[in-house]
Enzyme design. Structure first.
Site, PDB file in Angstrom:
ATOM      1  N   LYS A 189       0.845  -1.203   0.000  1.00 22.13           N
ATOM      2  CA  LYS A 189       0.000   0.000   0.000  1.00 22.13           C
ATOM      3  C   LYS A 189       0.883   1.257   0.000  1.00 22.13           C
ATOM      4  CE  LYS A 189      -3.418  -2.837  -0.047  1.00 22.13           C
ATOM      5  NZ  LYS A 189      -4.130  -3.457   1.046  1.00 22.13           N
TER       6      LYS A 189
HETATM    7  C1  LIG Z   1      -5.085  -4.492   1.621  1.00 26.58           C
HETATM    8  C2  LIG Z   1      -6.562  -4.402   1.620  1.00 26.58           C
HETATM    9  C3  LIG Z   1      -7.352  -4.662   2.760  1.00 26.58           C
HETATM   10  C4  LIG Z   1      -6.832  -5.252   4.024  1.00 26.58           C
HETATM   11  O1  LIG Z   1      -5.742  -4.696   4.560  1.00 26.58           O
HETATM   12  P1  LIG Z   1      -4.682  -5.548   5.408  1.00 26.58           P
HETATM   13  O2  LIG Z   1      -3.905  -4.469   6.063  1.00 26.58           O
HETATM   14  O3  LIG Z   1      -3.879  -6.371   4.448  1.00 26.58           O
HETATM   15  O4  LIG Z   1      -5.433  -6.389   6.384  1.00 26.58           O
HETATM   16  C5  LIG Z   1      -8.717  -4.439   2.677  1.00 26.58           C
HETATM   17  N1  LIG Z   1      -9.290  -4.007   1.546  1.00 26.58           N
HETATM   18  C6  LIG Z   1      -8.579  -3.786   0.430  1.00 26.58           C
HETATM   19  C7  LIG Z   1      -9.273  -3.313  -0.784  1.00 26.58           C
HETATM   20  C8  LIG Z   1      -7.204  -3.999   0.425  1.00 26.58           C
HETATM   21  O5  LIG Z   1      -6.502  -3.811  -0.702  1.00 26.58           O
END
Ligand SMILES: *Cc1c(COP(=O)(O)O)cnc(C)c1O
Length: 390
Positions: A189
């Site tokens: 991210k």
């Molecule tokens: C990465 C992601 C999540 C969850 O995040 P984590 O930190 O990996 O638990 C939820 N929704 C979307 C769309 C994501 O890309």
């Protein structure tokens, strides 16, 4: 096709950017008194809230836990329906299941790939309690329309902004206008704390519930205690979890947050290079960009016009892998995953998302790429498409 790959080394689709000052910030915490429940967490939450332009930010051990917390704070429980998109990571719907609720999938818009407000409206029943829209790839969803629907039907809006840190909707930062918004700090991210998640909100009641939920449902807050046996006293008032972020992670998050605008800017620069190259390729549709919004460009997805090509998506995907390009597919629609199929969700309920899934490939995009890397991706995609052109 020429056998020699465009690249000698593998280029992943996403990767964290960790610099010396990030490492130093973590080392400082390791030398200090608190590895968890210390001051770095509150500091990061304050900085994050300021960046987004919101009163409160509550950190969690990951984005999925944060979504779980948001569903708890929203009061989602058995019998409640929550409308979300199938074109997302499973966590956007799983958080509803954790609370005993029922996810309902609304199909996407064929050009933005985001949840279509018209389809949300059609799925509303007396049981609908909330909407979880996802800013897919970082492209903001139609928030005005979604907020209007929520107001009319008295629904809570929890934005899944895992892709959208730094994106703007009509001039406002994503994360500042709904009941709650979730951000993820996973390494692919925009900024990372290793693992981590955050809920932003302007609502004090949600804020307090979130704080308590991420720490077993325990409080020491005098105003909330029903009794008091002495200075050691605390109460567990509901069943929460240990979903806390550590100070080690929070320090990394704070250091990374300083770089978010630079990171997004670099992503945009590379997106411009991709757009310029691929808009000349008739077999590819490039991503949508609304005039009154800015995407944070978490992902760059090319949509293939397979009827103009002699290869399947899988063959094109594998050919790009052979060029050492770390391609991916985002996402397998959630309702098609085996667990959801077992729950009774049927293929065909979201035809636009299902069709899109067959046609998409995610190509590398992250701030640590160089322009040469971007040009390698362009050369590889062009080489493969040229080869399979009808
Ligand atoms: C990465 C992601 C999540 C969850 O995040 P984590 O930190 O990996 O638990 C939820 N929704 C979307 C769309 C994501 O890309």
């Amino acid at each position: 096709m020429e056998n020699k790959p465009v690249r000698e080394s593998y280029l992943p689709y996403g990767r964290q950017t960790i610099e010396d000052d990030d490492i130093q910030a973590v080392v400082e915490v390791l030398k200090g008194d608190y590895l968890t429940t210390g001051p770095a967490v509150q500091k990061f939450e304050k900085e994050f809230a300021e960046y987004v332009g919101v009163k409160y930010a509550v950190t969690f051990s990951n984005g999925t836990a944060a979504l779980h917390g948001a569903c708890f704070a929203a009061g989602i429980g058995e019998g409640d329906e929550v409308i979300t998109t199938p074109m997302t990571f499973a966590a956007s719907a799983n958080c509803v299941l954790y609370q005993g609720g029922t996810p309902v999938f609304a199909d996407i818009d064929n050009s933005t790939y985001n949840i279509d407000p018209k389809n949300i409206e059609e799925l509303i029943t007396e049981k609908t309690k909330a909407i979880i829209p996802v800013h897919f790839t970082g492209q903001p969803v139609a928030l005005d329309e979604i907020h209007a629907i929520a107001k009319e039907h008295n629904l809570i809006v929890i934005e899944d902004a895992a892709h959208a840190l730094g994106a703007t909707y009509k001039g406002s930062k994503i994360g500042s206008t709904s009941d709650m918004t979730m951000f993820s700090l996973h390494p692919v991210k925009h900024i990372t704390s290793g693992e981590g998640g955050i809920i932003t909100t302007n609502n004090k009641i949600y804020y307090e519930k979130l704080i308590q939920f991420r720490s077993h449902g325990i409080t020491r807050d005098n105003d909330k205690l029903m009794d008091n046996h002495g200075p050691w006293y605390y109460e567990m008032q509901f069943l929460g979890y240990n979903y806390r972020l550590t100070d080690i992670q929070a320090a990394l998050g704070s250091s990374q947050l300083k770089k978010i605008d630079r990171f997004v800017e670099t992503r945009r620069k590379y997106v411009d290079m991709y757009n310029k190259a691929f808009q000349e390729v008739p077999e590819i549709t490039i991503p949508f960009q609304a005039d009154d919004c800015t995407s944070s460009w978490h992902l760059y997805i090319i949509r293939l016009h397979l009827e103009q090509l002699t290869a399947t998506r899988k063959e094109i995907f594998e050919a790009l892998l052979r060029e050492n390009i770390g391609v991916n597919v985002h996402y397998i629609p959630v309702h098609l995953l085996p667990y959801y199929q077992q729950l009774g969700y049927e293929k065909g309920i979201c035809p636009i998302a299902e069709e899109l899934y067959e046609q998409i490939i995610t190509i590398p995009l992250f701030p640590g790429m160089t322009e040469d890397d971007v040009n390698d991706v362009i050369a590889s995609v062009t080489k493969v498409i040229n080869h399979y052109r009808k």
